[in-house]
Design an enzyme around this catalytic site. Structure first.
Site, short mmCIF file in Angstrom:
data_model
loop_
_atom_site.label_atom_id
_atom_site.label_comp_id
_atom_site.label_asym_id
_atom_site.label_seq_id
_atom_site.Cartn_x
_atom_site.Cartn_y
_atom_site.Cartn_z
N ASP A 9 -4.38 -1.54 3.92
CA ASP A 9 -3.61 -1.07 2.77
C ASP A 9 -4.45 -0.02 2.05
O ASP A 9 -5.59 -0.28 1.69
CB ASP A 9 -3.34 -2.26 1.86
N ASP A 105 1.64 3.76 3.05
CA ASP A 105 0.23 3.42 2.85
C ASP A 105 -0.16 2.05 3.43
O ASP A 105 -1.13 1.45 3.01
CB ASP A 105 -0.12 3.47 1.35
N GLU A 106 0.61 1.54 4.37
CA GLU A 106 0.31 0.22 4.93
C GLU A 106 0.45 0.24 6.44
O GLU A 106 1.45 0.74 6.96
CB GLU A 106 1.36 -0.79 4.44
#
Lengths: 382, 375
Positions: A9, A105-106
């Protein structure tokens, strides 16, 4: 076989990117989201400095402004975020045999059996974290566990720049003390429900029989109980083929002027068709979404002959809009939705006619916009 | 009794005419035959307004008759009889009555004037606009069989839905194209003094191919219609009154790379690769090197792929070029020659396909447009 799933993350991703682009933002409370003066929208991301004021993502922007009036509010540039996200993915692809991008973003990665190649996976996570920091100056947190859920909880466990590894067999022990809302998928409603029944930690849930949750929450209850017990899926979804393309505009101020909405449709049609042509696709279903200022929302769709032409999409959406826009109420949001794709046929032709010339023109427009940006070219009306 | 016909003789006649009877039409009158008896000659007509067929036999009849009778009903009835004699009677109450030794059948008929007028050739006296030429049934059949597959099925450009017939001092030229492939065939040895070109619609060609035999065909043509007079039947068709695309200008002159390959080997390979080609583009890739061509196809959606190599003779630079496999298959299955030439220039320009040597009175060339390879 026990799986080894990584969840990576990127910490305060949008803010981190803004700081790379403008280093003066370092150490300051930065909030990416809507413009507070317009009074609408929510926080997309905020820096850890801003979180001290009680801000968190998805908080309405005017509430945030009240809590942190000195913060730096940015509207954000998704093009830049996409670019950085892509660079991160490129680094991960060098190492991870299976990768699933869960959001901008993961990332989930399956490193099952990879300790033979990379050695101790906890240390390897550190190397990965360092490489992303060295090459892109982006901080990230990594969680490692035997299921997706465990990995995700882990990455959130020690933020920012943390690494948490739950050894196989220790899942239950780890989850026991965590508050129930840490479990992904438990929202405001479920937590209220759980608390009312006396469940506060994941340990409370795990200790109760599964049947109780099935009776109380149905299928969702069974999932909940199993996740609280450290069970769950360790399978990653390969990137799915895109099934639809849509673009929407939420007006800063609600609009009643039909002409303005139609102009927006023209603009949106150009943008969805650009994406369509970049993918070399044709669409056969075109739809619109219309939201009035009282949040009444309607959608209309139509099946058409496969096309990637702005003009046709615009004309079709215009018809749909004119039929749908019957109330004398201002419009909050208008959007275009394309689906039902087929591949563009690259068959060359012997005789050029107007249609072929237009197709070639649109291909050229797509290429130029791809290189110099969407607004580098505008299509006029004859 | 008004007249008498042998059942088998009549069946043969009706079988020839029935193809012109439309199966679905807003004009129900077209679902009928026009039956005419004039001084002992029985003529049957049918039309769908685009084409019409007529054929005659001699019978014994005192009267002249002209009536309109239900086509399929009469045809099915006559066809079901064994070899027998049928007596026809026209009754007062608008009934056509058929009698055989064992049965009696009646149909309602309609007045002949209800039937649309059928153009006729070359009865119009001193019509200066009429051209005529002769061609053997075999040649005509050959030409239409070879070209018809390339006609367009899209109504967007009507001219391309037919086959072009044009004339020059060398002979008669037949051209068909759908914009992706083109067949251009010259039948030599036919001297005419015609200076026009005509577009024959697909329907006429389909029906002609059913009725053509090896006998000489007389062709009459004016500005709007064409008539093919066979030994025992005449087909009249409307012409497509549109401008045919300028096919000569798209025939490349600079295709310097030549590939010579065994037709059967290539066709069987293409048919296998079709299985692996994507369902919409049907694309196959030819990677041509000196003496070897690799043919491959890949369907990303189903995750299947195939490739194979065929020995060839090739003079030219290494080239990768894509085609719609069903077009290649169409072209090859119409080329009844042991070896074919592919003449290429680049991966986006038209490819010329020729037989290695032409038949005696024939000059054949096909064009195929590639499908872009997006690597």
């Amino acid at each position: 076989m026990t799986k080894t799933i990584f969840h990576l993350d990127l910490d305060a991703f949008f803010v981190s990117v803004e700081r790379i682009l403008d280093p003066s933002l370092e150490g300051k409370p930065v909030i990416v989201g809507a413009d507070p003066s317009k009074g609408r929208g929510v926080i997309s991301a905020c820096s850890y400095e801003a979180r001290k004021y009680g801000l968190h993502s998805a908080m309405p922007i005017n509430q945030a402004y009240k809590l942190c009036p000195f913060g730096i509010y940015l509207s954000g540039n998704h093009r830049d975020y996409g670019r950085f996200s892509h660079s991160v993915k490129k680094i991960l692809e060098k190492y991870a045999p299976v990768i699933e991008q869960a959001s901008i973003d993961e990332f989930y990665m399956d490193f099952t059996g990879c300790s033979k190649i990379y050695g101790n996976l906890f240390q390897f996570a550190g190397t990965l974290q360092k490489e992303i920091w060295d090459k892109l100056s982006l901080p990230c947190s990594i969680g490692i566990g035997s299921t997706r859920t465990i990995a995700k909880i882990c990455s959130d466990f020690n933020k920012p720049k943390g690494i948490t590894y739950i050894l196989p067999g220790m899942e239950k022990e780890f989850l026991k003390r965590l508050p129930a809302e840490k479990l992904p998928g438990i929202g405001k409603v479920t937590i209220k429900n759980l608390n009312a029944k006396g469940f506060y930690t994941l340990g409370d849930i795990a200790a109760f029989p599964e049947d109780y949750f099935i009776t109380a929450f149905g299928k969702h209850g069974s999932d909940l109980w199993r996740k609280a017990n450290g069970e769950g899926s360790g399978f990653l979804n390969p990137p799915a083929k895109r099934k639809s393309i849509s673009k929407e505009r939420t007006y800063a101020e609600d609009v009643l002027d039909k002409n303005e909405i139609e102009r927006t449709l023209f603009d949106l049609a150009g943008k969805v068709c650009q994406v369509l042509r970049e993918k070399n696709w044709l669409t056969s279903t075109v739809g619109i979404k219309l939201r009035y200022s009282d949040f009444n929302t309607l959608t209309r769709a139509k099946t058409i002959k496969p096309t990637d032409d702005d003009k046709i999409i615009y004309e079709e959406t215009l018809k749909l809009f004119r039929n749908a826009f019957t109330r004398r109420v201002a419009v909050r949001l208008i959007g275009i939705h394309l689906s039902n794709f087929s591949e563009f046929n690259e068959q060359e032709v012997l005789f050029e006619d107007e249609n072929i010339v237009r197709k070639k023109m649109l291909r050229a427009v797509t290429k130029i916009r791809n290189k110099y940006g969407y607004s580098s070219l505008k299509i006029g009306t004859n | 009794m008004d007249f008498k016909v042998n059942s088998k003789q009549l069946e043969k006649l009706l079988t020839k005419i029935i193809p012109a009877v439309p199966t679905r039409t807003p004009m129900t009158i077209l679902e009928n035959f026009l039956l005419e008896i004039k001084s002992g000659l029985l003529t049957i007509y049918a039309t769908d307004m685009e084409i019409s067929l007529k054929s005659s036999i001699n019978i014994v009849s005192e009267k002249d008759i002209k009536i309109v009778v239900p086509a399929r009903m009469l045809y099915e009835t006559v066809r079901s009889f064994k070899d027998t004699s049928i007596d026809f009677t026209i009754s007062e109450n608008k009934k056509l009555i058929l009698k055989t030794s064992t049965g009696e059948y009646s149909f309602s008929y309609i007045d002949a004037k209800e039937f649309p007028e059928i153009p006729s050739f070359p009865q119009q006296e001193n019509d200066v606009d009429i051209n005529e030429f002769n061609i053997s049934g075999n040649d005509l059949k050959d030409a239409f069989e070879l070209t018809a597959f390339a006609m367009s099925k899209e109504e967007m450009r009507p001219a391309m839905t037919g086959t072009l017939i044009s004339f020059n001092e060398e002979g008669i030229r037949f051209v068909a194209t759908d914009g992706h492939r083109l067949v251009n065939m010259l039948k030599t040895g036919h001297q005419t003094n015609i200076n026009e070109q005509y577009i024959v619609p697909e329907r006429a060609i389909t029906v002609l191919l059913k009725i053509l035999d090896d006998k000489e065909v007389k062709v009459f043509v004016n500005k709007t219609h064409i008539s093919f007079v066979l030994s025992d039947i005449e087909l009249i068709s409307r012409l497509i009154g549109q401008k045919y695309p300028d096919y000569q200008s798209v025939i490349p002159v600079e295709n310097e790379f030549a590939l010579k390959i065994n037709t059967k080997d290539l066709l069987s390979s293409i048919k296998r690769m079709m299985i692996f080609s994507p369902s919409n583009s049907r694309r196959v890739k030819f990677s041509i090197n000196a003496n070897l061509v690799e043919i491959s196809a890949e369907d990303v959606d189903s995750g299947s792929a195939g490739k194979e190599s065929i020995i060839c003779e090739y003079s030219g630079d290494q080239i990768d070029i894509g085609f719609n496999s069903s077009y290649v298959s169409d072209v090859l299955s119409h080329l009844n020659y042991e070896e074919v030439y592919f003449k290429l220039h680049s991966s986006t320009k038209a490819v010329i396909i020729n037989p290695d040597k032409n038949k005696e009175n024939e000059n054949l060339m096909m064009l195929l447009m590639p499908v872009r390879l997006n690597n």
